[in-house]
Design an enzyme around this catalytic site. Structure first.
Site, mmCIF file in Angstrom:
data_model
loop_
_atom_site.group_PDB
_atom_site.id
_atom_site.type_symbol
_atom_site.label_atom_id
_atom_site.label_comp_id
_atom_site.label_asym_id
_atom_site.label_seq_id
_atom_site.Cartn_x
_atom_site.Cartn_y
_atom_site.Cartn_z
ATOM 1 N N CYS A 35 48.206 -9.090 51.811
ATOM 2 C CA CYS A 35 48.620 -8.012 50.910
ATOM 3 C C CYS A 35 49.091 -6.795 51.667
ATOM 4 C CB CYS A 35 47.464 -7.549 50.033
ATOM 5 S SG CYS A 35 46.835 -8.814 48.965
ATOM 6 N N ASP A 37 47.011 -4.635 52.998
ATOM 7 C CA ASP A 37 45.904 -3.711 53.218
ATOM 8 C C ASP A 37 44.566 -4.385 52.968
ATOM 9 O OD1 ASP A 37 46.246 -3.749 50.465
ATOM 10 O OD2 ASP A 37 47.066 -1.714 50.396
ATOM 11 N N CYS A 62 48.210 1.208 55.388
ATOM 12 C CA CYS A 62 49.128 2.311 55.625
ATOM 13 C C CYS A 62 48.374 3.629 55.647
ATOM 14 C CB CYS A 62 50.191 2.327 54.544
ATOM 15 S SG CYS A 62 49.486 2.487 52.912
ATOM 16 N N CYS A 106 46.154 1.985 46.837
ATOM 17 C CA CYS A 106 45.257 2.263 47.959
ATOM 18 C C CYS A 106 43.940 2.842 47.461
ATOM 19 C CB CYS A 106 45.907 3.244 48.933
ATOM 20 S SG CYS A 106 47.361 2.574 49.741
#
Ligand SMILES: Cc1ncc(COP(=O)(O)O)c(C=O)c1O
Ligand code: FES
Lengths: 305, 401
Positions: A35, A37, A62, A106
């Site tokens: 994915c 992350d 990220c 995130c």
């Protein structure tokens, strides 16, 4: 380049509580390298007071993934497990002063790692109901999977309905083509394609447009002398650029009933084509006035007129 | 090194060369006429546009200057080429392209397939990014209207054997178009003797401004314009000419021809130095694409177990501009289609980082990058759950994957 807030940058460049926590008794691992992350949240929970005494993270991801992880640890240290459960992904995003819509996932990852770690502490099994698809509506951060779900569950058939149920497409509207694609795909699957659109009331389709009937010859209304003169002047002005391109010019000198006197100058005067030019001017004037006129060179103007 | 830092993202866009700008400036305030107008103001501009056309012709080695059509850039050239051929050959319903094309080609092909009923053959690549020639030959056939294959890849710099591909397409009766946006100015070309029918280029990749480009259309090829209107560009691209842009592109083409050797010697050597130094200093990283056959200015290194956007942010903090094929930089959730097409494992695809140099890059800049990169990679790996403290990858299998 993303517009990260200063708070995001601060937590990315100098993350708090990064690294492994050896004495952790609550560990949550979510995400995957596929994915893009992944987050491992490690917490040390006091078994008596249920207080999270320490928390550390390791994150593959990220800038905002790392910042969200760092923020999360700061937010939960000192809280009891139950208090921590109240922390949502929105809280994480708000703590960071906001995240770009594309990056909200995130903060979602942070909230999920927290729930996974708490489940681990309580000896429960945490199941992921997390699903992500292509981000369709950037204004509201809504992905294809969410639209598909809304369409299927609520039997939606139109773009407007999708907007009402999910907000997707309700702001800048640039995502409408993509929403319609998702909608069509679901409808095609369920066989519930919308009936072909009929034309809006008061408009017609292309097939209904018939060729215009030829106009009936209307008798030209009689022009006043001023109108007639203006028409002649205007027609000659229109001709001038064309004649100038050949290096000549034309000028209106006088109007005497059906006789219109002009002067040709430059390359045209006396050139073998001047007769042709005169004829061109005449044709143009006949067309403009809708009556027969003769165009004559100014040299033929009756003396003393 | 400019005041803004070290710019190693020249495949994204380049700085306008000051000489190019100097050629352009009079077109805004002095020679501002419309080239279609019948007066001196227009004529002066018309003359400059024709001069620019000749410079682009020279850079491409084209037989005639009238084969150059100015457009708004690479994307418009790509779209025009493909749509023109489909319209000119309405009975043919297939398109051949590659999986690693720029979205300017891929997204259009996806659309044509989904909405217009075309069959699109997307040719795959091997793990070095080389085109699968057998699949290519197999895809060619009487139903193929157009082949659109890029000359050089924007992410890895890998070069495709364009002449060979064009010959094969020609033999199969298909028009051959190439997106040469990254190749023009770096690879010498003689289109006059080539089987290439159409070629796209973009000004802003060769030190001309953004928003100007050109499409090469071989003389005699059937052409249908995408934009209809005035008679500009011999009615092949209507709309009043972007005269300053066109003149800028002309000046840039002239300079590119002059600097082609420099790109392939000095710039290439700097690229190699950078790459070798990174490979030597950083564990668990490798070059993507075909190192033996690529653009002289491009280097794409995949760093395992870390994510590209984080690398870029830290590089940016150190004053270095690079680029990444990571998902996060584009807002999508998948890493670059080029990395996936080459089968680069996910462990590395997210960390793929592109350094693209230009003739303006200096050795001091490269030395500075070499000094900074290993520390950045180490810092991010220390945060990564996939990287153990011992400095090696470790087992990590989170809940959903
Ligand atoms: C290979 C390739 N094709 C097309 C384009 C698009 O060109 P432009 O930005 O001029 O539309 C680019 C650059 O973005 C590119 O690298
Ligand atoms: S992107 Fe959906 S409304 Fe703006």
């Amino acid at each position: 380049m993303w517009n990260y807030t200063d708070k995001v940058k601060e937590h990315f460049f100098n993350p708090k509580n990064a690294g492994a926590l050896d004495e952790a008794n609550a560990v949550g691992e979510v995400g995957s390298i596929t994915c893009g992350d992944a987050l491992k949240l490690m917490m040390k929970v006091n078994p008596d007071s249920q207080v999270i005494e320490d928390a550390k993270f390791q994150t593959f991801g990220c800038g905002s993934a790392i910042a969200s992880s760092s923020a999360l640890t700061e937010m939960i240290i000192g809280k009891t497990v139950d208090e921590a459960l109240a922390v949502t992904n929105r809280d994480i995003a708000e703590y960071l002063g906001g995240l770009p819509p594309e990056k909200m996932h995130c903060s979602v990852m942070g909230a999920e790692a927290l729930r996974a770690a708490i489940a681990n502490f309580k000896g429960e099994e945490w199941v992921d109901d997390h699903e992500e698809g292509e981000l369709v509506c950037k204004c509201f951060g809504i992905d294809a999977a969410m639209i598909e779900r809304a369409v299927t569950v609520n039997s939606l058939t139109t773009l407007e309905e999708v907007t009402h149920y999910t907000k997707a497409g309700g702001s800048c509207q640039t995502c409408h083509e993509k929403i319609e694609e998702v909608l069509e795909a679901v409808l095609a699957k369920t066989g519930a394609l919308a009936p072909p659109k009929s034309h809006a009331p008061g408009t017609v389709g292309l097939d209904a447009i018939k060729p215009l009937a030829p106009k009936a010859e209307a008798a030209p209304a009689k022009l006043t002398n001023v109108q007639r003169m203006q028409k002649i002047m205007f027609a000659i002005e229109e001709l001038r650029p064309q004649i100038q391109r050949d290096g000549g010019d034309v000028e209106l000198v006088d109007i005497d009933g059906k006789d219109i006197y002009v002067r040709l100058t430059g390359a045209c005067s006396g050139c073998s084509q001047s007769a042709g030019t005169m004829m061109g001017v005449q044709a143009k004037l006949v067309e403009a006035l809708g009556e027969f006129v003769r165009v004559k060179p100014a040299s033929l103007l009756p003396v003393g007129a | 090194m400019t005041a803004q830092g070290i710019y190693l993202d020249n495949n994204a866009t380049t700085r306008v060369d000051p000489e190019v700008l100097a050629e352009m400036l009079p077109l805004f305030t002095e020679q501002f006429g419309n080239p279609s107008s019948m007066h001196g103001f227009g004529a002066a501009v018309g003359g400059k546009i024709e001069w620019a056309r000749k410079q682009v012709q020279a850079l491409l080695g084209a037989a005639h200057d009238s084969e150059i059509v100015f457009t708004s850039g690479g994307t418009e050239s790509d779209n025009t080429a493909i749509l023109s051929v489909l319209e000119a050959y309405p009975k043919k319903k297939s398109i051949v392209t590659s999986v690693v094309e720029h979205p300017a080609v891929l997204a259009l092909c996806d659309y044509l397939e989904k909405k217009r009923g075309y069959t699109v053959h997307r040719i795959g690549v091997d793990n070095r990014g080389n085109l699968d020639l057998d699949a290519y030959k197999a895809a060619l056939g009487p139903d193929v209207a157009i082949v659109s294959i890029m000359w050089a890849n924007n992410e890895t710099g890998t070069i495709f054997p364009i002449e060979e591909l064009a010959q094969l397409a020609k033999a199969a009766g298909a028009v051959f178009h190439t997106d040469a946006v990254q190749a023009v100015g770096k690879i010498p070309m003689t289109l006059a003797t080539s089987a290439v029918d159409m070629l796209s280029l973009s000004g802003h990749k060769l030190h001309a401004p953004k928003g100007i480009g050109a499409l090469y259309v071989k003389r005699g090829l059937r052409f249908r314009p995408m934009l209809r209107g005035g008679h500009q560009e011999r009615s092949r691209r209507a709309g009043t000419e972007n005269a300053p842009g066109i003149v800028g592109l002309g000046a840039a083409a002239q300079l590119a021809l002059m600097h082609m050797t420099d790109e392939n010697t000095r710039v290439k050597a700097l690229r190699d130095k950078l790459e070798q130094a990174i490979l030597a200093a950083v564990p668990n990283c490798f070059v993507t694409g075909n190192p033996a056959n690529r653009l002289p200015n491009t280097c794409n290194v995949a760093f395992e177990y870390i994510e590209g956007e984080a690398i870029l942010l830290l590089l940016n903090e150190a004053g270095i501009a690079a680029s990444s094929g990571s998902a996060c930089t584009s807002g999508s959730l998948e890493p670059s289609h080029v990395m996936r097409a080459m089968g680069v494992p996910y462990t590395a695809a997210h960390g793929a980082t592109r350094f693209s140099l230009s003739r303006e890059t200096t050795e001091e800049e490269i030395d500075r990058v070499i000094a900074v990169v290993p520390g950045i990679i180490a810092k991010l790996r220390s945060l990564s759950p996939y990287w153990s403290q011992a400095g090696a990858p470790k087992e990590f299998a989170p809940v959903y994957s």
